[in-house]
Structure formats: C-alpha cells, structure tokens
Design a protein around this motif. Structure first.
Motif, PDB file in Angstrom:
ATOM      1  N   LYS A  47     -43.441 145.473  59.709  1.00  0.00           N
ATOM      2  CA  LYS A  47     -44.703 145.104  59.059  1.00  0.00           C
ATOM      3  C   LYS A  47     -44.865 145.846  57.738  1.00  0.00           C
ATOM      4  O   LYS A  47     -45.242 145.251  56.730  1.00  0.00           O
ATOM      5  N   LYS A  48     -44.588 147.121  57.763  1.00  0.00           N
ATOM      6  CA  LYS A  48     -44.756 147.940  56.553  1.00  0.00           C
ATOM      7  C   LYS A  48     -43.767 147.534  55.460  1.00  0.00           C
ATOM      8  O   LYS A  48     -44.135 147.388  54.298  1.00  0.00           O
ATOM      9  N   THR A  78     -39.891 137.073  63.480  1.00  0.00           N
ATOM     10  CA  THR A  78     -39.037 137.904  64.331  1.00  0.00           C
ATOM     11  C   THR A  78     -38.557 137.106  65.549  1.00  0.00           C
ATOM     12  O   THR A  78     -37.370 137.125  65.874  1.00  0.00           O
ATOM     13  N   ASP A 103     -48.399 140.153  57.716  1.00  0.00           N
ATOM     14  CA  ASP A 103     -49.371 140.437  58.762  1.00  0.00           C
ATOM     15  C   ASP A 103     -48.720 140.274  60.137  1.00  0.00           C
ATOM     16  O   ASP A 103     -47.579 139.822  60.259  1.00  0.00           O
ATOM     17  N   HIS A 104     -49.495 140.616  61.155  1.00  0.00           N
ATOM     18  CA  HIS A 104     -49.019 140.605  62.542  1.00  0.00           C
ATOM     19  C   HIS A 104     -48.460 139.238  62.950  1.00  0.00           C
ATOM     20  O   HIS A 104     -47.384 139.149  63.541  1.00  0.00           O
ATOM     21  N   LEU A 105     -49.177 138.170  62.621  1.00  0.00           N
ATOM     22  CA  LEU A 105     -48.737 136.828  63.014  1.00  0.00           C
ATOM     23  C   LEU A 105     -47.424 136.436  62.350  1.00  0.00           C
ATOM     24  O   LEU A 105     -46.549 135.838  62.988  1.00  0.00           O
ATOM     25  N   VAL A 152     -45.034 138.467  61.162  1.00  0.00           N
ATOM     26  CA  VAL A 152     -43.935 139.267  61.707  1.00  0.00           C
ATOM     27  C   VAL A 152     -43.536 138.718  63.076  1.00  0.00           C
ATOM     28  O   VAL A 152     -42.354 138.539  63.354  1.00  0.00           O
ATOM     29  N   ASN A 153     -44.512 138.426  63.922  1.00  0.00           N
ATOM     30  CA  ASN A 153     -44.207 137.859  65.244  1.00  0.00           C
ATOM     31  C   ASN A 153     -43.459 136.537  65.128  1.00  0.00           C
ATOM     32  O   ASN A 153     -42.443 136.328  65.791  1.00  0.00           O
ATOM     33  N   TYR A 208     -41.213 147.464  65.187  1.00  0.00           N
ATOM     34  CA  TYR A 208     -42.108 146.392  64.762  1.00  0.00           C
ATOM     35  C   TYR A 208     -43.018 146.873  63.628  1.00  0.00           C
ATOM     36  O   TYR A 208     -43.193 146.179  62.628  1.00  0.00           O
ATOM     37  N   SER A 209     -43.608 148.058  63.774  1.00  0.00           N
ATOM     38  CA  SER A 209     -44.515 148.563  62.739  1.00  0.00           C
ATOM     39  C   SER A 209     -43.769 148.824  61.429  1.00  0.00           C
ATOM     40  O   SER A 209     -44.326 148.618  60.340  1.00  0.00           O
TER      41      SER A 209
END
Length: 86
Positions: free
Chosen positions: A24-25, A38, A30-32, A34-35, A20-21
């Motif tokens: 993101k990279k 995904t 941002d987190h939202l 990617v979630n 997951y990280s």
C-alpha cells in the motif's frame, strides 16, 4: 502477457519480499485497489504469498513469471517505467 500500469506497479513493489501494508505504501493505492490487483496477480502466478513463521504477516514476492512480465512491460512502455527505489 498484457498487464496494466496498476499491475506493473504492484509487481515492481513486490520485487523484494513485502507485506500488504508495504505494498500500500509503495504504490500509494487504497485498500480496495491493493486487494483487487494482489488477488489477480496471485491467481495468474505473477506474485506468490507466504506467511512468516511466528507472525500473522503475509509476505508477497515476485515470481519468475512476474519478472518476465516486468521486462516485457518495460520494453513495450519505456515512458512508463518505474525507477526502483527499494
């Protein structure tokens, strides 16, 4: 299948097994985002998720259907192709 540029970005980032990280990279999302993307790509079968034994990490991997979507997207949108760096 029609996919967005954001979905395409996640698919490109997951061509090689990634966490997951790492997603993101590689996408700079941002987190939202990617979630959201995904989960959507998992639900339609363009990526798969698996846990690495002995760790708490989940790894994401492009499926055969995901590879087909990448090719179709790149043919339809040659000006938006992401050059793979991984």
């Amino acid at each position: 299948m029609f996919i967005t540029f954001a979905q395409y970005s996640i698919l490109m980032a997951s061509q090689h097994r990634v966490t997951y990280s790492q997603l993101k990279k590689r996408t700079s999302f941002d987190h939202l985002m990617v979630n959201y993307y995904t989960m959507g790509l998992l639900n339609i079968g363009l990526i798969s998720a698996s846990d690495k034994e002995g760790t708490d990490s989940t790894y994401y991997q492009l499926t055969d259907e995901g590879e087909i979507c990448i090719r179709e997207y790149e043919q339809a949108n040659p000006e938006l192709v992401i050059k793979s760096m991984y």
